[in-house]
Scaffold this motif. Structure first.
Motif, short mmCIF file in Angstrom:
data_model
loop_
_atom_site.label_atom_id
_atom_site.label_comp_id
_atom_site.label_asym_id
_atom_site.label_seq_id
_atom_site.Cartn_x
_atom_site.Cartn_y
_atom_site.Cartn_z
N ALA A 1 0.83 -1.20 0.00
CA ALA A 1 0.00 0.00 0.00
C ALA A 1 0.87 1.26 0.00
O ALA A 1 0.58 2.23 -0.71
CB ALA A 1 -0.93 -0.01 1.20
N ALA A 2 1.95 1.24 0.80
CA ALA A 2 2.85 2.39 0.83
C ALA A 2 3.55 2.57 -0.51
O ALA A 2 3.71 3.70 -1.01
CB ALA A 2 3.88 2.21 1.95
N ALA A 3 3.99 1.46 -1.10
CA ALA A 3 4.68 1.54 -2.39
C ALA A 3 3.75 2.09 -3.48
O ALA A 3 4.18 2.85 -4.35
CB ALA A 3 5.19 0.15 -2.78
N GLN A 4 2.48 1.74 -3.43
CA GLN A 4 1.53 2.27 -4.42
C GLN A 4 1.37 3.77 -4.28
O GLN A 4 1.22 4.49 -5.27
CB GLN A 4 0.19 1.55 -4.28
N LYS A 5 1.41 4.28 -3.06
CA LYS A 5 1.33 5.73 -2.85
C LYS A 5 2.60 6.41 -3.37
O LYS A 5 2.56 7.47 -4.01
CB LYS A 5 1.14 6.04 -1.37
N LEU A 6 3.78 5.80 -3.10
CA LEU A 6 5.04 6.40 -3.50
C LEU A 6 5.25 6.34 -5.02
O LEU A 6 5.99 7.16 -5.58
CB LEU A 6 6.20 5.68 -2.80
N ALA A 7 4.62 5.36 -5.68
CA ALA A 7 4.83 5.18 -7.12
C ALA A 7 3.63 5.66 -7.93
O ALA A 7 3.35 5.15 -9.01
CB ALA A 7 5.10 3.70 -7.41
N ALA A 8 2.93 6.66 -7.39
CA ALA A 8 1.72 7.14 -8.06
C ALA A 8 1.98 7.64 -9.47
O ALA A 8 1.09 7.60 -10.33
CB ALA A 8 1.07 8.23 -7.21
#
Length: 583
Positions: free
Chosen positions: A241-248
């Protein structure tokens, strides 16, 4: 009755003056005393409820009395004999009482002769013929021996002795002793049958207990496995979930993360199915009813499969009544039911196939105002998928049941989902039926639920992950779990502190007052329950919301309501965290 093979003993015993059986028919005999026999039978009947020793002793006492003998006894096969086949005097009455337990050989005894000839025998002065009786005192002038029949072989012999040359046995004594021998056979057969039945019952009870222990061990293993799997799943889920936010801003990265996210979702579903199956067996899977709208439940269930259905180009059609359907049910559990059924339809329907969900129910507005009887909603899910073989159809609701070709599919699951579905439908007093015309001919599932009621409620608001900024303390002995969740919460604007043990958490709250403390229940040393108690004693934590994180899905044995404000299953979803923070 089978004979015992000792022809030498029988032949030797027929020497003159040894066997005098023929005299029984020529001697004058007294008239039958039926009154005495009747009283004796009542005594024997009462003795049947006593121990073997008491019952057999009563028999020989009766034989002694009815035959006017000097001694009486029962010789039974000795199961402990070290050599050959022998008899043991198990019960003795009269002048030979001291010889109880005496062992005689079968091939050199009057009992052996009677069993070989398969008939009552009268022996004159048997001590002169049979060495096994040589030491018996006093002298034995006559011995009347009657076989005790049995299956598959005789039990032994019943005998009476005369120590007085003036007292002779006659045909009436033979009749009485034969009757008592038959009674002995019946009594011993009953005792043996009872002993065999008790042994089988004991074996069955031992097997039942072993099976129950195995089932309990299996349930404990599944619960432990679920907990252990949830541990590493929590940081992976949070990290994704954090990676999806960082890789928007990176579509390629988001695409790769979406694949990982779907697989993690599959793992979470498998673990949840395992835990639900375990809770069903222990009676801990319940439903919590509340008023809601069936449309919201169906919408949430369809939402869980829509992306997968679109990926396979399925034509997914939902048909609901135009009026809102108010229901009294556990919305979360029914969402689980329809998500599972729709998931199966998507999973086992080829690309381009059709899936239809149809809802039929009465308009709650037509239900009389004071009528509280729930009406029935009928939900039908029809697909054009692979269908179900006729031999498998009766077993689709059994735990761990799958078709052989399904086990070869990567997304086949464990075969526990439909078992959980049936349990949840039954918990709502509903019924579920699955039909299929065979492999390749699609499947139809019909769920009937008496949950429609008159009460009116509004549609639920759209799910949101939005959470007001808060000070959050994460306590977990797994560093990856706290790090991944901390990154995810920090990206949403929260101030987060991490601790890997209870003492470290207590040290942190000296300078950091959390609004919410997320605490892993199972930690080495100071566990989550002890930490929660100690935090409640700190004045600065008086308003801190204490939330337990557990991999055991909040079983009743795990929960202690006086320590935590609420429980969340690991890994906690953003929706659950948002609900906790909004409170």
């Amino acid at each position: 009755m089978p004979r015992l093979s000792h022809p030498d003993a029988a032949r030797d015993a027929q020497r003159p003056k040894t066997l005098a059986t023929g005299k029984l028919d020529t001697r004058p005999h007294r008239a039958a005393d039926y009154a005495a026999e009747n009283e004796a039978l009542h005594t024997l009947a009462r003795a049947l409820g006593a121990s073997d020793e008491v019952m057999l002793q009563t028999l020989v006492d009766t034989a002694l009395s009815l035959c006017g003998a000097g001694s009486a006894g029962i010789s039974l096969r000795d199961r402990n004999a070290t050599q050959g086949f022998a008899f043991r005097w198990v019960a003795v009455s009269g002048q030979c009482t001291a010889y109880v337990g005496h062992i005689i050989p079968s091939d050199d005894s009057s009992a052996g002769v009677a069993l070989e000839l398969d008939s009552p025998q009268l022996c004159a002065f048997p001590k002169r013929q049979f060495a096994c009786l040589a030491d018996i005192e006093p002298e034995i002038t006559e011995e009347l021996v009657v076989p005790v029949p049995g299956v598959p072989e005789p039990w032994g012999a019943l005998w009476v002795m005369s120590h007085d040359e003036a007292h002779h046995f006659d045909n009436e004594h033979r009749r009485i002793l034969t009757s008592l021998a038959n009674f002995t056979c019946a009594a011993l057969s009953i005792r043996q049958a009872k002993a065999d039945a008790e042994a089988r019952a004991a074996e069955a009870e031992a097997a039942r207990r072993a099976l129950a222990a195995a089932e309990a061990n299996k349930d404990n293993f599944i619960a432990t496995l679920g907990h252990e799997l949830r541990g590493p799943l929590a940081p992976v889920d949070s990290a994704l979930a954090a990676a999806q936010k960082l890789a928007a801003d990176s579509p390629a990265v988001l695409s790769a993360l979406a694949v990982a996210n779907r697989q993690v979702g599959q793992l979470k579903r498998i673990v949840s199915d395992l835990l639900d199956a375990s809770r069903i067996r222990t009676g801990k899977l319940g439903v919590r009813r509340a008023y809601g709208l069936l449309g919201d439940i169906i919408k949430d269930a369809v939402g869980t499969v829509r992306e997968e259905a679109e990926k396979h180009q399925h034509r997914l059609q939902v048909e609901q009544p135009p009026y809102p359907l108010t229901v009294f049910a556990d919305a979360g559990r029914l969402t689980q039911v329809f998500s599972n059924l729709l998931g199966n339809a998507v999973k086992y329907t080829p690309s381009g196939g059709e899936i239809t969900l149809h809802v039929e129910a009465p308009d709650p507005g037509t239900i009389p105002e004071h009528d509280s009887t729930p009406r029935e909603a009928v939900i039908t899910i029809l697909d054009s998928g692979m269908g179900i073989a006729a031999d498998l159809l009766p077993h689709v609701f059994d735990l761990f049941t799958q078709a052989p070709d399904v086990r070869m599919r990567a997304e086949g699951g464990l075969g526990v989902g439909l078992s959980v579905v049936r349990y949840l439908v039954n918990a709502h007093q509903g019924e579920i039926a699955i039909a299929s015309d065979g492999e390749g001919k699609g499947t139809e599932v019909i769920v009937r639920l008496p949950i429609v009621c008159r009460s009116h409620v509004a549609h639920a608001a759209s799910t949101s992950h939005g959470m007001p900024p808060a000070r959050i303390l994460l306590v977990d002995d797994i560093p990856d779990a706290t790090e991944a969740l901390a990154i995810l919460l920090a990206l949403d604007g929260h101030e987060v502190k991490r601790a890997q043990s209870g003492p470290e958490a207590l040290s942190l709250v000296e300078s950091f007052t959390p609004d919410v403390a997320l605490i892993d229940v199972n930690m080495p040393g100071m566990d989550g329950h002890e930490l929660a108690r100690l935090l409640k004693q700190r004045a600065q934590c008086a308003s801190t919301r204490l939330v337990a994180l557990t991999g055991y899905a909040g079983t009743t044995s795990e929960r202690r309501a006086d320590e935590f404000d609420c429980y969340l299953v690991k890994p906690p979803s953003l929706e659950d965290l948002g609900e906790v923070l909004r409170r």
